[in-house]
Design a protein around this motif. Structure first.
Motif, PDB file in Angstrom:
ATOM      1  N   ILE A   1      41.012  43.095  27.297  1.00  0.00           N
ATOM      2  CA  ILE A   1      40.692  43.792  28.395  1.00  0.00           C
ATOM      3  C   ILE A   1      40.194  42.773  29.475  1.00  0.00           C
ATOM      4  O   ILE A   1      40.598  42.775  30.720  1.00  0.00           O
ATOM      5  CB  ILE A   1      39.578  44.804  28.147  1.00  0.00           C
ATOM      6  N   LEU A   2      39.340  41.791  28.980  1.00  0.00           N
ATOM      7  CA  LEU A   2      39.043  40.683  30.107  1.00  0.00           C
ATOM      8  C   LEU A   2      39.930  40.120  30.490  1.00  0.00           C
ATOM      9  O   LEU A   2      39.893  39.785  31.722  1.00  0.00           O
ATOM     10  CB  LEU A   2      37.756  39.963  29.193  1.00  0.00           C
ATOM     11  N   GLY A   3      40.967  39.693  29.574  1.00  0.00           N
ATOM     12  CA  GLY A   3      42.192  38.920  30.304  1.00  0.00           C
ATOM     13  C   GLY A   3      42.843  39.794  31.429  1.00  0.00           C
ATOM     14  O   GLY A   3      43.328  39.286  32.470  1.00  0.00           O
ATOM     15  N   ILE A   4      43.045  41.075  31.286  1.00  0.00           N
ATOM     16  CA  ILE A   4      43.791  41.660  32.000  1.00  0.00           C
ATOM     17  C   ILE A   4      43.102  42.019  33.480  1.00  0.00           C
ATOM     18  O   ILE A   4      43.722  41.942  34.574  1.00  0.00           O
ATOM     19  CB  ILE A   4      44.118  43.287  31.583  1.00  0.00           C
ATOM     20  N   LEU A   5      41.763  42.127  33.213  1.00  0.00           N
ATOM     21  CA  LEU A   5      41.098  42.448  34.469  1.00  0.00           C
ATOM     22  C   LEU A   5      40.973  41.143  35.108  1.00  0.00           C
ATOM     23  O   LEU A   5      40.974  41.067  36.559  1.00  0.00           O
ATOM     24  CB  LEU A   5      39.782  42.626  34.095  1.00  0.00           C
ATOM     25  N   SER A   6      40.876  40.037  34.433  1.00  0.00           N
ATOM     26  CA  SER A   6      40.946  38.874  35.234  1.00  0.00           C
ATOM     27  C   SER A   6      42.044  38.647  36.024  1.00  0.00           C
ATOM     28  O   SER A   6      42.363  38.018  37.308  1.00  0.00           O
ATOM     29  CB  SER A   6      40.685  37.538  34.319  1.00  0.00           C
ATOM     30  N   PHE A   7      43.346  38.904  35.380  1.00  0.00           N
ATOM     31  CA  PHE A   7      44.673  38.652  36.198  1.00  0.00           C
ATOM     32  C   PHE A   7      44.785  39.770  37.265  1.00  0.00           C
ATOM     33  O   PHE A   7      45.129  39.334  38.464  1.00  0.00           O
ATOM     34  CB  PHE A   7      45.717  39.257  35.061  1.00  0.00           C
ATOM     35  N   VAL A   8      44.106  40.803  37.168  1.00  0.00           N
ATOM     36  CA  VAL A   8      44.088  41.684  38.234  1.00  0.00           C
ATOM     37  C   VAL A   8      43.117  41.381  39.302  1.00  0.00           C
ATOM     38  O   VAL A   8      43.621  41.156  40.552  1.00  0.00           O
ATOM     39  CB  VAL A   8      43.580  43.218  37.856  1.00  0.00           C
ATOM     40  N   SER A   9      42.146  40.671  38.919  1.00  0.00           N
ATOM     41  CA  SER A   9      41.159  40.266  39.999  1.00  0.00           C
ATOM     42  C   SER A   9      41.801  38.975  40.842  1.00  0.00           C
ATOM     43  O   SER A   9      41.552  38.858  41.813  1.00  0.00           O
ATOM     44  CB  SER A   9      39.741  39.837  39.093  1.00  0.00           C
ATOM     45  N   THR A  10      42.383  37.981  39.932  1.00  0.00           N
ATOM     46  CA  THR A  10      42.729  36.777  40.567  1.00  0.00           C
ATOM     47  C   THR A  10      44.108  37.216  41.524  1.00  0.00           C
ATOM     48  O   THR A  10      44.274  36.694  42.577  1.00  0.00           O
ATOM     49  CB  THR A  10      43.183  35.917  39.492  1.00  0.00           C
ATOM     50  N   TYR A  11      45.100  37.895  41.036  1.00  0.00           N
ATOM     51  CA  TYR A  11      46.121  38.313  41.678  1.00  0.00           C
ATOM     52  C   TYR A  11      45.756  38.905  43.069  1.00  0.00           C
ATOM     53  O   TYR A  11      46.322  38.595  44.259  1.00  0.00           O
ATOM     54  CB  TYR A  11      47.226  39.157  40.886  1.00  0.00           C
ATOM     55  N   TYR A  12      44.974  40.197  43.079  1.00  0.00           N
ATOM     56  CA  TYR A  12      44.727  40.903  44.300  1.00  0.00           C
ATOM     57  C   TYR A  12      43.741  40.103  45.010  1.00  0.00           C
ATOM     58  O   TYR A  12      44.061  40.088  46.267  1.00  0.00           O
ATOM     59  CB  TYR A  12      44.248  42.196  43.823  1.00  0.00           C
ATOM     60  N   MET A  13      43.104  39.068  44.718  1.00  0.00           N
ATOM     61  CA  MET A  13      42.242  38.257  45.479  1.00  0.00           C
ATOM     62  C   MET A  13      43.255  37.328  46.007  1.00  0.00           C
ATOM     63  O   MET A  13      42.878  37.027  47.508  1.00  0.00           O
ATOM     64  CB  MET A  13      41.000  37.688  44.640  1.00  0.00           C
ATOM     65  N   GLY A  14      44.175  36.926  45.564  1.00  0.00           N
ATOM     66  CA  GLY A  14      45.266  36.006  46.257  1.00  0.00           C
ATOM     67  C   GLY A  14      45.836  36.683  47.322  1.00  0.00           C
ATOM     68  O   GLY A  14      46.058  36.302  48.460  1.00  0.00           O
ATOM     69  N   VAL A  15      46.344  37.823  47.168  1.00  0.00           N
ATOM     70  CA  VAL A  15      46.724  38.905  48.197  1.00  0.00           C
ATOM     71  C   VAL A  15      46.015  39.063  49.248  1.00  0.00           C
ATOM     72  O   VAL A  15      46.311  38.957  50.546  1.00  0.00           O
ATOM     73  CB  VAL A  15      47.152  40.252  47.732  1.00  0.00           C
ATOM     74  N   LEU A  16      44.714  39.280  48.985  1.00  0.00           N
ATOM     75  CA  LEU A  16      43.778  39.580  50.040  1.00  0.00           C
ATOM     76  C   LEU A  16      43.538  38.251  50.706  1.00  0.00           C
ATOM     77  O   LEU A  16      43.034  38.102  52.126  1.00  0.00           O
ATOM     78  CB  LEU A  16      42.333  39.882  49.448  1.00  0.00           C
ATOM     79  N   SER A  17      43.485  36.933  50.129  1.00  0.00           N
ATOM     80  CA  SER A  17      43.061  35.781  50.602  1.00  0.00           C
ATOM     81  C   SER A  17      44.347  35.446  51.344  1.00  0.00           C
ATOM     82  O   SER A  17      44.058  34.953  52.720  1.00  0.00           O
ATOM     83  CB  SER A  17      42.965  34.860  49.381  1.00  0.00           C
ATOM     84  N   GLN A  18      45.664  35.406  51.047  1.00  0.00           N
ATOM     85  CA  GLN A  18      46.686  35.164  52.029  1.00  0.00           C
ATOM     86  C   GLN A  18      46.622  35.690  53.082  1.00  0.00           C
ATOM     87  O   GLN A  18      46.870  35.583  54.397  1.00  0.00           O
ATOM     88  CB  GLN A  18      47.792  35.182  51.336  1.00  0.00           C
ATOM     89  N   GLY A  19      46.576  37.220  53.050  1.00  0.00           N
ATOM     90  CA  GLY A  19      46.589  38.041  54.352  1.00  0.00           C
ATOM     91  C   GLY A  19      45.328  37.582  55.305  1.00  0.00           C
ATOM     92  O   GLY A  19      45.659  37.524  56.550  1.00  0.00           O
ATOM     93  N   ALA A  20      44.317  37.465  54.750  1.00  0.00           N
ATOM     94  CA  ALA A  20      43.101  37.120  55.731  1.00  0.00           C
ATOM     95  C   ALA A  20      43.183  35.675  56.373  1.00  0.00           C
ATOM     96  O   ALA A  20      43.095  35.517  57.623  1.00  0.00           O
ATOM     97  CB  ALA A  20      41.734  37.006  54.942  1.00  0.00           C
ATOM     98  N   ILE A  21      43.971  34.796  55.529  1.00  0.00           N
ATOM     99  CA  ILE A  21      44.140  33.495  56.094  1.00  0.00           C
ATOM    100  C   ILE A  21      45.046  33.480  57.189  1.00  0.00           C
ATOM    101  O   ILE A  21      45.073  32.996  58.315  1.00  0.00           O
ATOM    102  CB  ILE A  21      44.170  32.393  55.131  1.00  0.00           C
ATOM    103  N   THR A  22      46.026  34.283  56.926  1.00  0.00           N
ATOM    104  CA  THR A  22      47.480  34.381  57.841  1.00  0.00           C
ATOM    105  C   THR A  22      46.787  34.740  59.150  1.00  0.00           C
ATOM    106  O   THR A  22      47.256  34.368  60.229  1.00  0.00           O
ATOM    107  CB  THR A  22      48.486  35.289  57.196  1.00  0.00           C
TER     108      THR A  22
END
Length: 589
Positions: free
Chosen positions: A78-99
């Protein structure tokens, strides 16, 4: 407009960057939720360790061991799945904000005054738009946001270890001020070191940009070695700046690790003592060590990203240096649209002096001083004079690339400062000897004059510019790529392309700034017909170096040292035997 270093703080930087993140609140909420669960699960895992050591092993219960291990593995999954979700969607958020940040900065730069671009280095602006904005992206990474969760975990874990054994909690807590002391000592060192490294990187970029865009000049003067030496100098400066930053970073990390090991040593010593005294179980000691590592983790992570924070703060300051600038030349709130020209353009006692980077006059003598003349509607006015007499400056003032020091310029009686700037420039077409072309197709370069133009409109403009036959003869026609700065075209072809672009713009006023000065006589004669088509039925201002091209001008204005010294027709000025006659005789006698 003044370009100075803008004081910045870390809190300002985070507010600026996370202002973009708040546009996607649901993604941020999802990440915060995932991190909260991750923090809870990380807190639970040491409890499994303690339970196995203190209860499962003494009972020799394999079934219970299997259940506990299964629970531990399930928690880890569960910890691994949540870490993936957090990392992936934070990347989406990060790329959008920086663009968005990069686009906003690019848009802001484009709207700054001409003076800003004349006093700025292209390579430096490119570094700000790419590397500096990229450095800010680390602030919106999963690792950075996880620091928020780590702080919450830190607080709860710290309270929990006090409950288990307050003596050990106090002992390990005493090591934390040492970490913050080290942080404070190295914070300014790292900030200064990375700021110097960023500045020297910008110098390298400027050197690369200058050499790559002037490669023909370098090769023709065989100055490759000179440019290599210059680049080597900037590269070595950057190397020393980076070594200095790395040295401080290399000192910083081991000191923090030493304090962490000191904390572990204290816990092992005291914990072993309390186990021997029967005040603590072995399982509790193992769990305690894990919890101490969880306390040290956020501090270690924070110190490890310190250099990135300092780089980001430097980059944020460089971005704010741009964002703090405000254009001096703007449209008034009640600005009006450009009028339909019926009378002409009137310059009334116009004076102007160029300014330096600090906004002070860069020369004692004005570039233009008390100049007055009219450019009649539908007529051609020629502007002549020695180099540096103020001719090109007048065209920039008419296009409002600069504002006047005194006097006024009116279009059918409408003051230039009362007009919408965009509308003013849409109604003025400029063709200069320096032809600016896009690295794209012929069609894209002509269409730049009017984005909504049809293919038929483009061909009509090309025909009037006497370049249609050339385009038809190309295998790809309008889709032919011309290369960077039009390197695949001759000088005359480039000029015809710029004339076609100006024709497509269909502006009321045409300015020719020595449009044929860089061409040979044969090319000049061939282009004259295209220029005549461009000026037909339009109000025209022609700056001419070759006086043979302006014999038929309706009016000739003669400039000297920023002043108007003569005005009249070709014949009348020759009869006066003044400044114009001297210029003319110097060319033809």
């Amino acid at each position: 407009m003044k370009n100075a270093s803008t004081p910045v703080t870390t809190s300002q930087m985070f507010r600026f960057v996370f202002g973009q993140v708040l546009n996607k609140k649901w993604l941020l909420a999802l990440n915060v939720f995932a991190l909260a669960i991750i923090s809870l699960l990380e807190f639970v895992i040491p409890q499994y360790e303690q339970f196995i050591i203190d209860h499962v092993i003494p009972r020799h219960d394999i079934g219970l061991l299997t259940e506990v291990v299964a629970g531990l593995l399930g928690t880890a999954v569960i910890l691994g799945i949540l870490s993936f979700v957090s990392t992936y969607y934070m990347g989406v958020l990060s790329q959008g904000a920086i663009t968005n940040l990069r686009t906003d900065l690019y848009r802001y730069i484009l709207r700054l005054d001409t003076h800003f671009f004349e006093s700025s280095k292209t390579g430096d602006l490119m570094v700000r738009l790419t590397s500096d904005i990229g450095n800010l992206q680390s602030l919106i990474s999963a690792n950075m946001l996880s620091m928020v969760g780590s702080v919450v975990t830190f607080i709860f874990v710290w309270i929990y270890i006090f409950i288990i054994n307050w003596q050990m909690a106090v002992a390990v807590t005493l090591t934390f001020p040492l970490m913050f002391l080290i942080y404070r000592v190295f914070r300014n060192r790292l900030h200064s070191a990375f700021r110097a490294a960023r500045a020297s990187q910008a110098q390298m970029s400027n050197q690369m940009q200058n050499t790559l865009t002037q490669i023909d000049l370098i090769k023709s003067y065989t100055n490759e070695g000179l440019e290599e030496d210059r680049f080597s100098k900037y590269a070595n400066t950057n190397k020393q700046d980076m070594i200095n930053a790395t040295k401080n970073q290399a000192l910083f990390s081991p000191l923090i690790d030493l304090v962490n090991y000191l904390g572990v040593a204290i816990i092992l010593a005291l914990g072993a003592y309390f186990v021997i005294q029967g005040q603590l179980t072995v399982g509790q000691l193992v769990a305690y060590l894990t919890y101490v590592a969880m306390l040290q983790g956020p501090i270690r992570a924070f110190t490890q990203i310190l250099n990135q924070l300092q780089q980001s703060l430097v980059s944020y300051g460089r971005v704010m240096d741009i964002m703090a600038l405000t254009p001096d030349i703007t449209s008034k709130p009640n600005a009006v649209t450009f009028p339909t020209i019926k009378d002409g353009v009137d310059l009334q006692h116009v004076s102007f002096t160029y300014q330096d980077d600090d906004g002070h006059p860069s020369a004692k003598v004005p570039a233009v001083h008390d100049v007055s003349f009219t450019i009649p509607f539908g007529k051609t006015t020629a502007l002549v004079g020695h180099s540096g007499s103020g001719k090109t400056t007048i065209t920039k003032l008419i296009d409002r690339l600069y504002d006047l020091d005194s006097g006024n310029i009116t279009f059918d009686g409408q003051a230039i400062t009362d007009l919408q700037i965009a509308d003013l420039r849409k109604n003025i077409a400029i063709v200069s000897q320096d032809v600016y072309l896009l690295d794209g197709s012929i069609e894209e370069n002509i269409r730049y004059g009017r984005e909504d133009a049809s293919t038929e409109d483009i061909w009509q403009a090309a025909t009037m510019a006497d370049i249609a036959d050339f385009i038809h003869g190309l295998p790809d026609g309008l889709k032919t790529q011309i290369g960077e700065r039009g390197v695949k075209l001759s000088g005359g072809q480039k000029q015809r392309l710029s004339i076609a672009r100006a024709l497509l713009k269909n502006a009321q006023i045409v300015i020719l700034d020595e449009a044929t000065a860089s061409l040979d006589n044969e090319s000049e004669k061939a282009i004259q017909h295209a220029l005549e088509n461009l000026m037909q039925s339009r109000t025209s201002l022609v700056i001419a170096h070759r006086l043979s091209t302006i014999h038929n001008a309706d009016q000739i204005v003669v400039m000297d040292d920023g002043r108007l010294v003569e005005r009249g027709t070709h014949e009348s000025l020759l009869k006066q035997n003044g400044a114009y006659a001297k210029l003319y005789n110097a060319q033809f006698n």
